[in-house]
Design a protein around this motif. Structure first.
Motif, short mmCIF file in Angstrom:
data_model
loop_
_atom_site.label_atom_id
_atom_site.label_comp_id
_atom_site.label_asym_id
_atom_site.label_seq_id
_atom_site.Cartn_x
_atom_site.Cartn_y
_atom_site.Cartn_z
N VAL A 381 3.25 -20.77 -46.78
CA VAL A 381 3.18 -19.49 -46.08
C VAL A 381 3.37 -19.66 -44.58
O VAL A 381 3.80 -18.73 -43.90
CB VAL A 381 1.84 -18.76 -46.37
N SER A 382 3.07 -20.84 -44.06
CA SER A 382 3.19 -21.04 -42.62
C SER A 382 4.65 -20.98 -42.15
O SER A 382 4.92 -20.76 -40.97
CB SER A 382 2.57 -22.37 -42.21
N GLN A 383 5.58 -21.15 -43.07
CA GLN A 383 6.99 -21.04 -42.69
C GLN A 383 7.34 -19.61 -42.28
O GLN A 383 8.36 -19.38 -41.63
CB GLN A 383 7.88 -21.47 -43.87
N HIS A 384 6.48 -18.65 -42.65
CA HIS A 384 6.74 -17.25 -42.34
C HIS A 384 5.97 -16.77 -41.12
O HIS A 384 6.01 -15.57 -40.80
CB HIS A 384 6.39 -16.38 -43.54
N ARG A 385 5.23 -17.64 -40.46
CA ARG A 385 4.43 -17.22 -39.31
C ARG A 385 5.34 -16.57 -38.27
O ARG A 385 6.37 -17.13 -37.88
CB ARG A 385 3.64 -18.39 -38.73
N ASN A 386 4.95 -15.41 -37.81
CA ASN A 386 5.79 -14.68 -36.86
C ASN A 386 5.04 -13.47 -36.33
O ASN A 386 3.96 -13.13 -36.82
CB ASN A 386 7.10 -14.25 -37.53
N VAL A 387 5.62 -12.84 -35.35
CA VAL A 387 5.10 -11.61 -34.77
C VAL A 387 6.19 -10.56 -34.88
O VAL A 387 7.35 -10.83 -34.55
CB VAL A 387 4.70 -11.80 -33.29
N PHE A 388 5.84 -9.36 -35.36
CA PHE A 388 6.88 -8.34 -35.49
C PHE A 388 6.31 -6.95 -35.28
O PHE A 388 5.10 -6.71 -35.41
CB PHE A 388 7.58 -8.42 -36.85
N SER A 389 7.21 -6.02 -34.95
CA SER A 389 6.90 -4.60 -34.92
C SER A 389 7.90 -3.89 -35.81
O SER A 389 9.08 -4.28 -35.87
CB SER A 389 7.01 -4.04 -33.49
N GLN A 390 7.44 -2.87 -36.51
CA GLN A 390 8.33 -2.12 -37.37
C GLN A 390 8.04 -0.63 -37.28
O GLN A 390 6.91 -0.23 -37.00
CB GLN A 390 8.20 -2.57 -38.83
N ASP A 391 9.09 0.17 -37.51
CA ASP A 391 8.85 1.59 -37.71
C ASP A 391 9.05 1.86 -39.19
O ASP A 391 8.77 1.00 -40.02
CB ASP A 391 9.75 2.43 -36.80
N TYR A 392 9.57 3.01 -39.55
CA TYR A 392 9.70 3.33 -40.97
C TYR A 392 10.91 2.66 -41.62
O TYR A 392 10.94 2.50 -42.84
CB TYR A 392 9.81 4.85 -41.14
#
Length: 442
Positions: A381-392
């Protein structure tokens, strides 16, 4: 004469105090009971009301049909990050230190309710003592009073001070209840043990406002028989692992929700009780769910839609007068904010109250949700570590990758800046501005 006047004054003062007490008791009774149910490892596609063809969830469907079905609730992709976030109302970068651990410095919604006159209980899965974290002191790992320290008057929990290799959560469970281990019982089923404790808590506190936090044992793996499975009749088969048992586990999860709702009705407190149900992250990646929109593979641990889009339902008959399917974005921080609103105390969380949604009032929908995800667990799961913002529809990661989730739900093809429409450029800029308020992963 002075003596008579003095006696009369004492009587009047006593009546005044009694009257104030009655008013206070009446005001206390008006406060709604609150039950928060956090299911373990079930994505949005897990409920039949959300289009699932693989599972039947009649009790949750009924709650959603008569209350609010939230169709855009976004969680963290993994259990501890979600649990720390929902309990404290804060983004992970502010307070998440180790997997399976909650720092003692944090204020939880347990504190919030207890400070405001509620009886509080936590039942189900704890897993917040950092049992396998070398940086966590052994005294912390063995401390069976930590639920009390986090604002809960009572508890009935699995994996509080003992790891699961010493006792699992389903058949013959290893449960700790208010400082003591329950006797092992090969015929006991963990989800029944903890939910029965919640039922008993409701009975004992029906005259007082109460808060129950129920982080469920279901539907996390191992995928094994439930008491409603044919295989349960044989003790030797109760931990037989097979993905097909996930169907039974989802339906048993739903059955327990129905049991709790029925108890509220029996005690005449259903109308004044807010029940909120939500998943902590997406479904296990080993599972594929058939839906009206096609097959969906679980995305637990991953930041794609199937890892963070979770089912969410709310029921509050005295408040929610008109059933609603709400498509606004919901963040896990919003629960703490909502509870603050209910209790009429300042909201010191990162979330936004949902009270106006329950009231059916016009409410400005959140235009984006932001996730800081550092699982601090396994390599998978650590391969997916990230920061993101999303709308719809669109999602922007802090590393610059920009996706159209409607056309590319698995996020295989990031959008090329040179090919963006003017509207997409505006959306990306807006998401990027929000991301500047989040620190980068170290």
């Amino acid at each position: 004469m002075n003596t008579q006047f003095r006696y009369l004054s004492i009587i009047l003062f006593s009546l005044f105090i009694l009257l104030q007490g009655c008013i206070k008791d009446k005001e206390q009774k008006k406060k709604p009971n609150v039950i928060l149910i956090l299911a373990d490892d079930i994505g949005f596609e897990g409920l039949s009301i959300n289009g699932s063809l693989s599972y039947k969830t009649p009790f949750l469907d009924e709650l959603a049909s008569n209350g609010v079905n939230f169709t855009n609730a976004i969680s963290q992709p993994l259990c501890t990050p979600s649990r720390v976030k929902i309990m404290t109302g804060k983004y992970n970068y502010k307070n998440y230190d180790y997997f399976t651990h909650l720092n003692m410095n944090e204020k939880t919604f347990g504190h919030l309710f207890k400070e405001n006159g509620y009886k509080t209980a936590v039942v189900g899965k704890w897993q917040l003592n950092g049992l396998k974290v070398k940086e966590v002191d052994q005294n912390v790992k063995e401390d069976n009073t930590r639920p009390y320290a986090f604002g809960f008057d009572e508890y009935c929990l699995w994996q509080l001070t003992k790891t699961k290799n010493l006792g699992e959560r389903f058949a013959d469970p290893l449960i700790e209840q208010n400082g003591k281990f329950l006797p092992r019982d090969k015929d006991a089923y963990g989800p029944d043990v903890v939910s029965n404790y919640a039922i008993d808590f409701i009975k004992r506190n029906k005259e007082n406002p109460f808060f129950i936090y129920y982080p469920m044992l279901l539907v996390h793996d191992p995928f094994v028989p439930t008491p409603d499975s044919e295989e349960w009749s044989s003790q030797d088969l109760r931990y037989k692992k097979d993905n097909r048992f996930f169907i039974d586990m989802v339906e048993y999860m739903d059955k327990i929700v129905g049991k709790i709702v029925n108890e509220l009705k029996v005690n005449g407190i259903n109308d004044n009780t807010l029940i909120m149900f939500i998943g902590d992250n997406g479904t296990n990646v080993k599972l594929v769910t058939k839906t009206v929109d096609g097959e969906i593979q679980g995305g637990k641990g991953n930041t794609i839609t199937h890892g963070v889009h979770v089912p969410m339902v709310a029921s509050w008959p005295s408040m929610i007068k008109k059933p609603l399917s709400y498509n606004g974005l919901i963040d896990l921080t919003d629960f703490y904010a909502t509870f603050s609103d209910i209790l009429d105390v300042p909201n010191d969380s990162d979330g936004k109250s949902m009270i106006n949604i329950f009231k059916g009032e016009n409410v400005s929908k959140r235009d984006m949700v932001s996730i800081y995800y550092d699982p601090r667990w396994s390599k998978n799961v650590s391969q997916h570590r990230n920061v993101f913002s999303q709308d719809y529809r669109y999602k922007l990661y802090k590393d610059g990758e920009f996706y159209d989730m409607e056309k590319d739900v698995l996020e295989n093809n990031p959008l090329d800046d040179k090919m963006l429409t003017n509207e997409e450029k505006k959306i990306k800029q807006k998401l990027a501005k929000k991301l500047t308020t989040f620190p980068a992963l170290k």
